[in-house]
Design a protein around this motif. Structure first.
Motif, PDB file in Angstrom:
ATOM      1  N   LEU A  84      35.352  31.965 -28.937  1.00  0.00           N
ATOM      2  CA  LEU A  84      35.474  32.165 -27.487  1.00  0.00           C
ATOM      3  C   LEU A  84      35.769  33.621 -27.154  1.00  0.00           C
ATOM      4  CD1 LEU A  84      37.390  28.926 -26.549  1.00  0.00           C
ATOM      5  CD2 LEU A  84      35.233  29.664 -25.547  1.00  0.00           C
ATOM      6  N   VAL A  85      36.661  34.241 -27.920  1.00  0.00           N
ATOM      7  CA  VAL A  85      37.022  35.636 -27.639  1.00  0.00           C
ATOM      8  C   VAL A  85      35.826  36.552 -27.879  1.00  0.00           C
ATOM      9  CG1 VAL A  85      38.421  37.581 -28.415  1.00  0.00           C
ATOM     10  CG2 VAL A  85      39.494  35.369 -28.008  1.00  0.00           C
ATOM     11  N   PHE A  86      35.152  36.343 -29.030  1.00  0.00           N
ATOM     12  CA  PHE A  86      34.014  37.211 -29.344  1.00  0.00           C
ATOM     13  C   PHE A  86      32.897  37.062 -28.302  1.00  0.00           C
ATOM     14  CE2 PHE A  86      29.916  37.989 -31.385  1.00  0.00           C
ATOM     15  CZ  PHE A  86      30.089  39.303 -31.770  1.00  0.00           C
ATOM     16  N   TRP A  98      31.028  42.038 -21.146  1.00  0.00           N
ATOM     17  CA  TRP A  98      30.331  43.325 -21.235  1.00  0.00           C
ATOM     18  C   TRP A  98      29.379  43.292 -22.429  1.00  0.00           C
ATOM     19  CZ3 TRP A  98      29.686  46.697 -17.606  1.00  0.00           C
ATOM     20  CH2 TRP A  98      29.104  47.938 -17.927  1.00  0.00           C
ATOM     21  N   PRO A  99      28.113  42.971 -22.182  1.00  0.00           N
ATOM     22  CA  PRO A  99      27.175  42.762 -23.298  1.00  0.00           C
ATOM     23  C   PRO A  99      27.017  44.017 -24.147  1.00  0.00           C
ATOM     24  CG  PRO A  99      26.244  42.050 -21.198  1.00  0.00           C
ATOM     25  CD  PRO A  99      27.483  42.824 -20.877  1.00  0.00           C
ATOM     26  N   HIS A 159      29.784  29.939 -26.547  1.00  0.00           N
ATOM     27  CA  HIS A 159      30.993  29.974 -25.725  1.00  0.00           C
ATOM     28  C   HIS A 159      31.296  28.569 -25.188  1.00  0.00           C
ATOM     29  CE1 HIS A 159      33.954  32.503 -23.632  1.00  0.00           C
ATOM     30  NE2 HIS A 159      33.805  31.745 -22.555  1.00  0.00           N
ATOM     31  N   SER A 160      30.273  27.890 -24.711  1.00  0.00           N
ATOM     32  CA  SER A 160      30.459  26.531 -24.181  1.00  0.00           C
ATOM     33  C   SER A 160      30.846  25.560 -25.289  1.00  0.00           C
ATOM     34  CB  SER A 160      29.182  26.037 -23.503  1.00  0.00           C
ATOM     35  OG  SER A 160      28.700  26.993 -22.611  1.00  0.00           O
ATOM     36  N   ARG A 208      36.955  34.886 -12.181  1.00  0.00           N
ATOM     37  CA  ARG A 208      36.493  35.634 -13.337  1.00  0.00           C
ATOM     38  C   ARG A 208      37.606  36.506 -13.914  1.00  0.00           C
ATOM     39  NH1 ARG A 208      30.704  35.428 -13.699  1.00  0.00           N
ATOM     40  NH2 ARG A 208      30.392  34.038 -11.963  1.00  0.00           N
ATOM     41  N   ILE A 209      38.323  37.196 -13.017  1.00  0.00           N
ATOM     42  CA  ILE A 209      39.406  38.071 -13.476  1.00  0.00           C
ATOM     43  C   ILE A 209      40.473  37.247 -14.186  1.00  0.00           C
ATOM     44  CG2 ILE A 209      41.266  39.591 -12.730  1.00  0.00           C
ATOM     45  CD1 ILE A 209      39.423  40.611 -10.562  1.00  0.00           C
ATOM     46  N   TRP A 210      40.869  36.128 -13.577  1.00  0.00           N
ATOM     47  CA  TRP A 210      41.911  35.286 -14.189  1.00  0.00           C
ATOM     48  C   TRP A 210      41.464  34.745 -15.532  1.00  0.00           C
ATOM     49  CZ3 TRP A 210      46.737  35.461 -13.120  1.00  0.00           C
ATOM     50  CH2 TRP A 210      47.168  35.779 -11.827  1.00  0.00           C
ATOM     51  N   HIS A 211      40.201  34.335 -15.597  1.00  0.00           N
ATOM     52  CA  HIS A 211      39.658  33.799 -16.839  1.00  0.00           C
ATOM     53  C   HIS A 211      39.716  34.869 -17.930  1.00  0.00           C
ATOM     54  CE1 HIS A 211      37.399  30.792 -19.023  1.00  0.00           C
ATOM     55  NE2 HIS A 211      36.503  31.688 -19.385  1.00  0.00           N
ATOM     56  N   PHE A 212      39.351  36.083 -17.543  1.00  0.00           N
ATOM     57  CA  PHE A 212      39.336  37.196 -18.486  1.00  0.00           C
ATOM     58  C   PHE A 212      40.759  37.550 -18.925  1.00  0.00           C
ATOM     59  CE2 PHE A 212      39.266  41.877 -19.204  1.00  0.00           C
ATOM     60  CZ  PHE A 212      38.446  41.876 -20.315  1.00  0.00           C
ATOM     61  N   LEU A 213      41.698  37.611 -17.984  1.00  0.00           N
ATOM     62  CA  LEU A 213      43.074  37.964 -18.330  1.00  0.00           C
ATOM     63  C   LEU A 213      43.726  36.881 -19.195  1.00  0.00           C
ATOM     64  CD1 LEU A 213      44.426  39.601 -15.051  1.00  0.00           C
ATOM     65  CD2 LEU A 213      43.660  40.730 -17.143  1.00  0.00           C
ATOM     66  N   SER A 214      43.365  35.624 -18.952  1.00  0.00           N
ATOM     67  CA  SER A 214      43.962  34.556 -19.761  1.00  0.00           C
ATOM     68  C   SER A 214      43.525  34.693 -21.220  1.00  0.00           C
ATOM     69  CB  SER A 214      43.609  33.184 -19.201  1.00  0.00           C
ATOM     70  OG  SER A 214      42.246  32.920 -19.365  1.00  0.00           O
ATOM     71  N   MET A 215      42.309  35.242 -21.428  1.00  0.00           N
ATOM     72  CA  MET A 215      41.893  35.499 -22.807  1.00  0.00           C
ATOM     73  C   MET A 215      42.829  36.501 -23.480  1.00  0.00           C
ATOM     74  SD  MET A 215      38.970  37.825 -24.325  1.00  0.00           S
ATOM     75  CE  MET A 215      40.012  39.099 -23.681  1.00  0.00           C
TER      76      MET A 215
END
Lengths: 362, 214
Positions: B27-29, B36-37, B55-56, B168-175
């Motif tokens: 998931l992280v990778f 950011w591809p 990812h899914s 999106r921001i929250w999803h990214f920060l939770s990672m």
């Protein structure tokens, strides 16, 4: 066909204005496709438009906006059938394009209001701070309130009228709000069709009007009051550059070879993945082009809270704004990661100190 | 003081742990790639499609792993350790553990399986998995599990967080919180193994840990 055929007279009237019968039926076909109806509906649509030739009145109110939606409506490259449908509608009142002015125009509005039964189209946000938005000495909010009640349908066109748009962007000194919110504030309980885009796509407007003329009701709306038929899918899901996204081919810089090849604009800040609109299918100006086709990343103008929550337009994600802090999500993550690493290192050093001490005591 | 090997982690616990490790790593990778591809695709192939696919898949593994873990916490075939996660009890014991970790005390009380800091951290991770899954589902345009229209069913998440771009921001920060947790988690198990020489770090591979017998 059973249904009432379009009368010869009506089509002649069209041809007189330079629109061929074929073009008119083509337009009806396109509208049917837009509304998700089968081709069997084409004669019905033609008949509904003909019926509309009896001029259902339209009142077009202009509030806080740049009149871009009016521009979109009247500045077609050449008169097409869609324009004519809107010409057929008797636009009784529109501050920007009507010939009347001053007292005369207010009389027209008053007459329309008393007659009722009109389609109310609102362009522009509604200033709620006293004295910040007035027409003929009247608060815009009050004008909206009194014009909304007798209307058969209310359509908010463009980002400003739907959710406030650019005029409502921070710091919003005039406390501008969208029509739905303004009506709620004024205590008028009426469904509003939100056609959120900057400017409105005239074909969406025609679609909603034809839908109303045909079925006598407003289209099915989503949770933001936008017709599901136009706002049901993201721009990203129907984008002509989607294949490049899936393949991992991106524009990194404007003016690059990748841009010339028409690669995906995701890394240039395209908000297509979070913007719901049928732009890729309907396009603008008679299907000539649209933002992404023209090489510009989507800025998300079809969405609630645009532009505040979609800026900067060329960033992948909007900045995180906390009291006293404005940073990108990347920066926050990196800082937190480094802080953790430093914390772990410090703890490890202290632990080895403790181990040595314990060893010394033995 | 004699030590003896104790079978701390049955196979089910170890499998569940490693499934979660792999899921988080994938998931992280892939998540970084989607954010950011960093690999550019060629004329053929579908880098982004594959990244999103994995990812899914990993997201399903993470969610199902949590569900299985909750079942294990309630079922007596496994350790039935749900009581170990009592928030009130653990909060009461927390100062004792923090004093040890922050070098105030050199010893701490004995805890059955998880020390209070551990139990609370794992509980937090469970909540974090739920939060990340909800935000992820709200961003997902397909049918979750094949029949849940994710965009429709989880729109309330977007509304609550103030729009899809904020989700999106929250999803990214939770990672990033996951990443920080993993860093601290690995460090602490290594630390425990180094200081107490009780094979804590190896126990998640072998299942066996040294326990004091008194």
């Amino acid at each position: 066909m059973g249904e009432k055929e379009v009368s010869k007279q009506f089509l002649e009237a069209f041809e007189f204005q330079g629109i061929k019968r074929r073009e008119f039926l083509k337009f009806c076909g396109a509208t049917a496709a837009l509304l998700g109806l089968s081709e069997l509906y084409i004669p019905k649509i033609a008949a509904a438009i003909e019926k509309a030739a009896k001029r259902p009145p339209v009142v077009w109110l202009n509030f806080a906006s740049d009149s871009g939606c009016t521009e979109a409506l009247i500045k077609a490259t050449y008169p097409n059938a869609a324009d004519l449908v809107l010409d057929i509608l008797s636009i009784d009142y529109n501050e920007t394009i009507m010939a009347a002015a001053g007292k005369q125009s207010e009389e027209i509005r008053e007459k329309s209001r008393k007659a009722g039964g009109y389609i109310l189209i609102v362009e522009g946000g509604v200033p709620t701070k006293k004295g910040h938005g007035m027409i003929a000495g009247k608060e815009m909010l009050d004008i909206l309130k009194e014009m909304a009640a007798p209307a058969v349908a209310i359509i908010a066109v463009g980002s400003c009228a739907t959710f406030g748009g650019v005029p409502a962007a921070k710091p919003n000194p005039s406390q501008i709000i969208g029509v739905t919110e303004a009506l709620k504030k004024a205590g008028v309980k009426k469904a509003v069709v939100n056609l959120d885009l900057c400017p409105v796509n005239v074909e969406y407007l025609v679609g909603v009007v034809v839908n109303y003329l045909l079925l006598g009701k407003l289209p099915e709306l989503d949770s933001f009051g936008r017709p599901k038929m136009f706002y049901g899918q993201t721009i990203h899901d129907n984008c002509e550059r989607r294949a490049h996204f899936d393949a991992g081919r991106f524009v990194e810089r404007f003016g690059s070879n990748e841009e010339a090849l028409g690669y995906c604009l995701y890394k240039m800040g395209c908000k297509g993945p979070m913007t719901y609109s049928a732009c890729p299918k309907v396009q603008y100006n008679d299907r000539v082009s649209w933002c992404i086709k023209a090489g510009a990343p989507c800025i998300g103008c079809a969405e609630h809270d645009w532009p505040d929550k979609f800026a900067g337009f060329y960033n992948r994600l909007p900045d995180v704004k906390l009291p006293g802090i404005q940073a990108t999500a990347d920066k926050i993550g990196a800082v937190a990661g480094v802080a953790t690493a430093v914390g772990i290192a410090a703890h490890a050093i202290a632990s080895s100190g403790r181990a040595k001490k314990a060893g010394g005591e033995k | 003081m004699a030590n003896e090997l104790k079978y701390e982690w049955s196979l089910a616990y170890r499998v569940e742990h490693w499934v979660r490790v792999i899921a988080i790593a994938v998931l992280v990778f892939t998540g970084f790639y989607i954010h950011w591809p960093f690999i550019t695709g060629g004329a053929e192939g579908a880098v982004m499609s594959w990244m999103r696919f994995f990812h899914s898949v990993a997201a399903y593994a993470l969610v199902l792993g949590l569900i299985v873990r909750v079942y294990m916490a309630l079922n007596s075939t496994f350790d039935r350790d749900w009581k170990d996660f009592s928030i009130t009890k653990n909060l009461k014991d927390l100062p004792d553990m923090l004093a040890y970790y922050l070098f105030v005390n050199d010893t701490h009380k004995d805890y059955r399986k998880y020390n209070p800091l551990q139990a609370l951290a794992y509980l937090f991770i469970a909540a974090l998995i739920i939060f990340t899954t909800l935000t992820g589902a709200a961003l997902y345009k397909g049918n979750a599990f094949g029949f849940i229209n994710a965009a429709e069913s989880f729109r309330w998440v977007n509304t609550m967080l103030g729009g899809e771009s904020y989700t999106r921001i929250w999803h990214f920060l939770s990672m990033w919180v996951f990443l920080i947790f993993v860093g601290v988690h690995v460090y602490m198990s290594l630390l425990q193994a180094a200081v107490n020489k009780d094979k804590t770090f190896m126990s998640i591979f072998t299942g066996y840990k040294l326990k004091k017998t008194s």
